[in-house]
Enzyme design. Structure first.
Site, PDB file in Angstrom:
ATOM      1  N   ASP A  89     -29.181   0.900  15.916  1.00 34.32           N
ATOM      2  CA  ASP A  89     -28.187   1.582  15.098  1.00 34.32           C
ATOM      3  C   ASP A  89     -28.290   3.105  15.169  1.00 34.32           C
ATOM      4  O   ASP A  89     -29.352   3.684  14.888  1.00 34.32           O
ATOM      5  CB  ASP A  89     -28.328   1.132  13.644  1.00 34.32           C
ATOM      6  CG  ASP A  89     -27.190   1.622  12.780  1.00 34.32           C
ATOM      7  OD1 ASP A  89     -26.024   1.392  13.148  1.00 34.32           O
ATOM      8  OD2 ASP A  89     -27.474   2.232  11.734  1.00 34.32           O
ATOM      9  N   ARG A 128       8.518 -12.193   5.778  1.00 34.30           N
ATOM     10  CA  ARG A 128       7.625 -11.066   5.532  1.00 34.30           C
ATOM     11  C   ARG A 128       6.180 -11.389   5.848  1.00 34.30           C
ATOM     12  O   ARG A 128       5.456 -10.567   6.416  1.00 34.30           O
ATOM     13  CB  ARG A 128       7.789 -10.603   4.078  1.00 34.30           C
ATOM     14  CG  ARG A 128       6.923  -9.393   3.688  1.00 34.30           C
ATOM     15  CD  ARG A 128       6.898  -8.283   4.707  1.00 34.30           C
ATOM     16  NE  ARG A 128       8.237  -7.852   5.128  1.00 34.30           N
ATOM     17  CZ  ARG A 128       8.469  -7.110   6.196  1.00 34.30           C
ATOM     18  NH1 ARG A 128       7.469  -6.762   7.010  1.00 34.30           N
ATOM     19  NH2 ARG A 128       9.693  -6.748   6.503  1.00 34.30           N
ATOM     20  N   LYS A 136     -16.094  -5.305   8.247  1.00 32.29           N
ATOM     21  CA  LYS A 136     -15.225  -4.250   7.713  1.00 32.29           C
ATOM     22  C   LYS A 136     -13.767  -4.651   7.914  1.00 32.29           C
ATOM     23  O   LYS A 136     -13.027  -4.078   8.712  1.00 32.29           O
ATOM     24  CB  LYS A 136     -15.538  -2.919   8.396  1.00 32.29           C
ATOM     25  CG  LYS A 136     -16.956  -2.422   8.103  1.00 32.29           C
ATOM     26  CD  LYS A 136     -17.279  -1.150   8.866  1.00 32.29           C
ATOM     27  CE  LYS A 136     -18.710  -0.710   8.598  1.00 32.29           C
ATOM     28  NZ  LYS A 136     -19.082   0.504   9.367  1.00 32.29           N
TER      29      LYS A 136
END
Length: 285
Positions: free
Chosen positions: A224, A102, A137
């Site tokens: 930005d 897994r 993130k």
């Protein structure tokens, strides 16, 4: 940036914590019905298409669970795969293969999705000088293998965490009392603490870029949420003074246009926070 030794340690922590979480005091399903002496062979089967990633990480997992397991690699990290491809075979203790299954699948599915999206973005930039960066993130606890997947896909890593690079964003600037004060305080802090960290400063307007350029020692300016026209102006203003980076909601429809503005880097949180896992399975042979 984070050292190879630190990065390796992060990967080891991920594996040990994930096995602790998944196995606990034993894989009782396997212990109940499979003899300890039983051996077997399994294949990593692709049921999707994209860029495969996480093979070397899977080997680390197998070794952690049982260092007698043997892996035969047929396809390498970073190669494109299609439905029906077999990536590797693993041979050894049946109980050990099932114990590792897994974690191998979860990590490889995630890493392959990130590598695939990164490669897609890189292909959109073909012919430009611009490189793709990831961000912080990431999924808490597994940042190391997610950033590894970005590299496998052809992108580059931004800072790994808060400790390996200075990044003065809007809140830092506002809390510090302005751009110049934030930069001056940062440079004094680095001197006082004897740290050698690169400094990135975020700009929200052309006026802020002009102010940033009054200070020496800036590694990169983060342009930005600028439009295309202002991004081009910003790149012209900055020239060769430092590196440039565009960010802020840039996607597959806009990334090429921002690259054509001349920026050195484009950062995208979507590389790690908005992907769909590649469909993989580990099947007994």
């Amino acid at each position: 940036m984070i050292s190879k030794e630190q990065f390796q340690k992060e990967l080891e922590i991920i594996i040990s914590n994930a096995i602790r979480e998944d196995v606990g005091d034993g894989d009782h399903s396997s212990l109940a019905c499979i003899p300890e002496s039983a051996t077997g062979k399994a294949k990593l089967l692709v049921k999707d298409e994209g860029v495969i990633a996480g093979i070397e990480f899977a080997k680390m997992i197998f070794e952690y669970v049982d260092d007698s397991l043997e892996v035969e690699t047929l396809i390498n990290d970073g190669e494109e795969v299609k439905y029906g491809d077999i990536v590797f075979y693993v041979t050894g203790s049946s109980q050990s293969i099932l114990k590792a299954e897994r974690l191998v699948l979860n990590s490889m599915q995630r890493m392959s999705a990130i590598a695939t999206k990164t490669r897609f973005f890189m292909n959109l930039l073909e012919g430009t000088k611009t490189k793709v960066l990831d961000t912080r993130k990431t999924t808490p606890g597994v940042r190391a293998f997610e950033k590894w997947a970005v590299k496998i896909g052809g992108g580059e890593n931004h800072r790994f965490a808060l400790y390996d690079m200075i990044m003065l964003k809007d809140n830092h600037i506002d809390f510090a009392g302005g751009i110049t004060k934030a930069i001056q305080k940062t440079q004094q802090y680095l001197k006082d603490t004897n740290r050698d960290l690169k400094i990135i400063v975020e700009a929200r307007s052309l006026a802020e870029i002009e102010e940033i350029l009054q200070s020496d020692g800036i590694y990169r300016i983060l342009i930005d949420n600028f439009n295309y026209e202002d991004t081009r102006k910003a790149v012209e203003m900055i020239g060769n003074t430092c590196l440039t980076e565009s960010s802020g909601g840039i996607n597959e429809k806009t990334i090429r246009k921002y690259a054509e503005c001349g920026v050195d880097y484009i950062s995208s949180g979507a590389l790690t926070h908005s992907v769909y896992n590649m469909d993989l399975s580990l099947k007994a042979v």
